[in-house]
Write a protein that holds these residues in place. Structure first.
Motif, mmCIF file in Angstrom:
data_model
loop_
_atom_site.group_PDB
_atom_site.id
_atom_site.type_symbol
_atom_site.label_atom_id
_atom_site.label_comp_id
_atom_site.label_asym_id
_atom_site.label_seq_id
_atom_site.Cartn_x
_atom_site.Cartn_y
_atom_site.Cartn_z
ATOM 1 N N PHE A 160 0.820 -1.216 0.000
ATOM 2 C CA PHE A 160 0.000 0.000 0.000
ATOM 3 C C PHE A 160 0.853 1.265 0.000
ATOM 4 C CE2 PHE A 160 -3.704 -2.625 0.790
ATOM 5 C CZ PHE A 160 -4.674 -1.932 0.089
ATOM 6 N N ALA A 161 2.026 1.203 0.600
ATOM 7 C CA ALA A 161 2.939 2.356 0.535
ATOM 8 C C ALA A 161 3.276 2.661 -0.923
ATOM 9 C CB ALA A 161 4.207 2.071 1.323
ATOM 10 N N GLY A 162 3.594 1.611 -1.694
ATOM 11 C CA GLY A 162 3.900 1.769 -3.119
ATOM 12 C C GLY A 162 2.694 2.247 -3.911
ATOM 13 N N ILE A 163 1.529 1.710 -3.578
ATOM 14 C CA ILE A 163 0.290 2.094 -4.273
ATOM 15 C C ILE A 163 0.021 3.592 -4.087
ATOM 16 C CG2 ILE A 163 -2.242 1.910 -4.127
ATOM 17 C CD1 ILE A 163 -1.758 -1.156 -3.556
ATOM 18 N N PHE A 164 -0.035 4.024 -2.825
ATOM 19 C CA PHE A 164 -0.366 5.429 -2.566
ATOM 20 C C PHE A 164 0.701 6.376 -3.125
ATOM 21 C CE2 PHE A 164 -3.171 3.663 0.878
ATOM 22 C CZ PHE A 164 -4.365 4.160 0.363
ATOM 23 N N ALA A 165 1.982 6.000 -3.004
ATOM 24 C CA ALA A 165 3.054 6.835 -3.549
ATOM 25 C C ALA A 165 2.924 6.954 -5.061
ATOM 26 C CB ALA A 165 4.414 6.257 -3.179
ATOM 27 N N GLY A 166 2.557 5.844 -5.723
ATOM 28 C CA GLY A 166 2.407 5.842 -7.179
ATOM 29 C C GLY A 166 1.313 6.778 -7.660
ATOM 30 N N TYR A 167 0.264 6.947 -6.845
ATOM 31 C CA TYR A 167 -0.832 7.842 -7.221
ATOM 32 C C TYR A 167 -0.581 9.284 -6.759
ATOM 33 C CZ TYR A 167 -3.483 3.694 -8.546
ATOM 34 O OH TYR A 167 -3.894 2.533 -9.153
ATOM 35 N N GLY A 168 0.570 9.512 -6.100
ATOM 36 C CA GLY A 168 0.942 10.886 -5.750
ATOM 37 C C GLY A 168 0.821 11.257 -4.284
ATOM 38 N N SER A 169 0.468 10.302 -3.418
ATOM 39 C CA SER A 169 0.367 10.616 -1.984
ATOM 40 C C SER A 169 1.754 10.735 -1.359
ATOM 41 C CB SER A 169 -0.402 9.511 -1.236
ATOM 42 O OG SER A 169 -1.684 9.339 -1.765
ATOM 43 N N ASP A 170 1.826 11.530 -0.302
ATOM 44 C CA ASP A 170 3.036 11.635 0.514
ATOM 45 C C ASP A 170 2.925 10.513 1.568
ATOM 46 O OD1 ASP A 170 4.861 12.265 2.530
ATOM 47 O OD2 ASP A 170 4.720 14.410 2.138
ATOM 48 N N VAL A 171 3.838 9.536 1.530
ATOM 49 C CA VAL A 171 3.701 8.316 2.346
ATOM 50 C C VAL A 171 4.811 8.217 3.397
ATOM 51 C CG1 VAL A 171 3.587 5.784 2.303
ATOM 52 C CG2 VAL A 171 2.644 7.105 0.389
ATOM 53 N N THR A 172 4.398 7.937 4.641
ATOM 54 C CA THR A 172 5.349 7.635 5.717
ATOM 55 C C THR A 172 5.031 6.250 6.259
ATOM 56 O OG1 THR A 172 5.498 9.967 6.344
ATOM 57 C CG2 THR A 172 6.287 8.360 7.953
ATOM 58 N N VAL A 173 6.043 5.377 6.290
ATOM 59 C CA VAL A 173 5.895 4.033 6.848
ATOM 60 C C VAL A 173 6.557 4.014 8.221
ATOM 61 C CG1 VAL A 173 6.556 1.597 6.603
ATOM 62 C CG2 VAL A 173 5.827 2.902 4.591
ATOM 63 N N VAL A 174 5.830 3.509 9.212
ATOM 64 C CA VAL A 174 6.348 3.408 10.583
ATOM 65 C C VAL A 174 6.406 1.928 10.942
ATOM 66 C CG1 VAL A 174 5.900 3.977 13.014
ATOM 67 C CG2 VAL A 174 5.333 5.629 11.219
#
Length: 348
Positions: A160-174
């Protein structure tokens, strides 16, 4: 049913299970869509001139829903064509041979197979846990979050990190561990992390989300280290637990495995009750779709096909649709070194 058995399938929600309805299939559609942005950027180098582009999240979700509905119809048709009956209701055990459907109807069976799967597990209750979504809700968000915090370091969190980043979201994984993808080869873990960070995904390890505050439409995730992150969504993907609650297992005498919380089974997928079997994620062995399918097939062969089969769980291939993707099978380097005095490593 193919072996001539009279079969009823009780399903309280939708046919197809986790993989088809809220797992691998919609996830893969989202992953494929998220690659397009990169392909558009690469196109210029191949001589393509692409004009102004835009992306609409609602269209993606609606088209995904159409495809899932089509697949569910196909799964239902396949079961009915085999001669089995589908009961669109929850079934609860009353004893080793009796099930009560949510409709009030009672059904008796010589054999019972439990394949209720699992569900997302948010872990310990923290302040603001009610604001946190799981992968289930991520498939139905009304709009694409501009910023999202994802807690977890395994398959679902990284996909999901890759999915959201691919659509342009700013993603932080903890993630609480020292590095993502626990249980995978060290080389793979380092490589995937480096590539994700190159794509602009922030990965914070060695910490956890301890509290989530909501202010209007925004959220603040407080971390164990003392810092905090603002976002539009907070998603936890830290594991799944077997769906064993309120099935009447205690009444029928079906034992739970104290080590993992799943239904306890032997090598034949038989529970502590002779005529009751369990397969798939509800046993919490190897929570992968092809493994569940294989276990179900082995049950049918053994009990109805007069061909006793035990599933060999020793060498199971698995894929993570992170970006980059990972495929793996067999021992990790660490496991190999623990088992053998000499290990050769080849890289290319």
């Amino acid at each position: 049913a193919g072996y001539g058995a009279r079969v009823m399938v009780a399903e309280e929600y939708r046919m197809g299970g986790t993989c088809v309805i809220r797992g691998c299939v919609p996830k893969k559609l989202f992953v494929m869509g998220s690659h397009v942005h990169q392909e558009i950027e690469d196109a210029a180098g191949f001589g393509w001139s692409i004009g102004e582009v835009s992306f609409d999240w609602a269209t993606l979700v609606a088209n995904k829903d159409k495809e899932i509905a089509r697949l569910e119809r196909a799964y239902t048709t396949n079961v009915e064509k085999s001669g089995a009956t589908v009961a669109k209701a929850r079934a609860v055990l009353e004893d080793a041979h009796t099930l009560r459907l949510a409709t009030g109807e009672k059904v008796t069976a010589k054999y019972i197979l439990i394949a209720t799967g699992g569900a997302p597990n948010h872990g310990p209750v923290i302040p603001g846990i009610e604001h946190v979504i799981s992968s289930n809700e991520a498939f139905h968000l009304k709009e694409l979050p501009k910023r999202i915090v994802i807690q977890g370091g395994g398959y679902i969190a990284l996909e999901f990190a890759g999915i959201f980043a691919g659509y342009g979201s700013d993603v932080t994984v903890v993630y609480r561990g020292e590095n993502i993808l626990r249980g995978f080869d060290e080389d793979v873990r380092k490589h995937v992390r480096a590539e994700m960070e190159k794509r602009g995904i922030t990965i914070l390890t060695g910490c956890t989300v301890t509290k989530v505050d909501k202010h209007g439409k925004d959220f603040t995730s407080h971390l164990s280290g003392g810092s905090s992150i603002a976002s539009d969504q907070v998603m936890f993907a830290i594991g799944r637990h077997p769906a064993v609650a309120n099935l009447g297992l205690e009444t029928a005498g079906v034992a739970i495995n104290p080590a993992n919380g799943g239904i306890q089974v032997d090598g034949w997928s038989k529970t502590s009750v002779d005529n009751i079997y369990a397969v798939g994620d509800v046993t919490h062995r190897f929570n992968l779709t092809p493994v569940a399918i294989r276990e179900g097939h082995a049950f049918a062969d053994t009990v109805f096909g007069k061909r006793p089969v035990q599933v060999d769980h020793a060498t199971i291939p698995t894929a993570v649709f992170s970006q980059p993707e990972i495929g793996t099978v067999g021992l990790t380097e660490e496991e190999a070194r623990a088992q053998f005095s000499h290990v050769d490593i080849y890289k290319t």
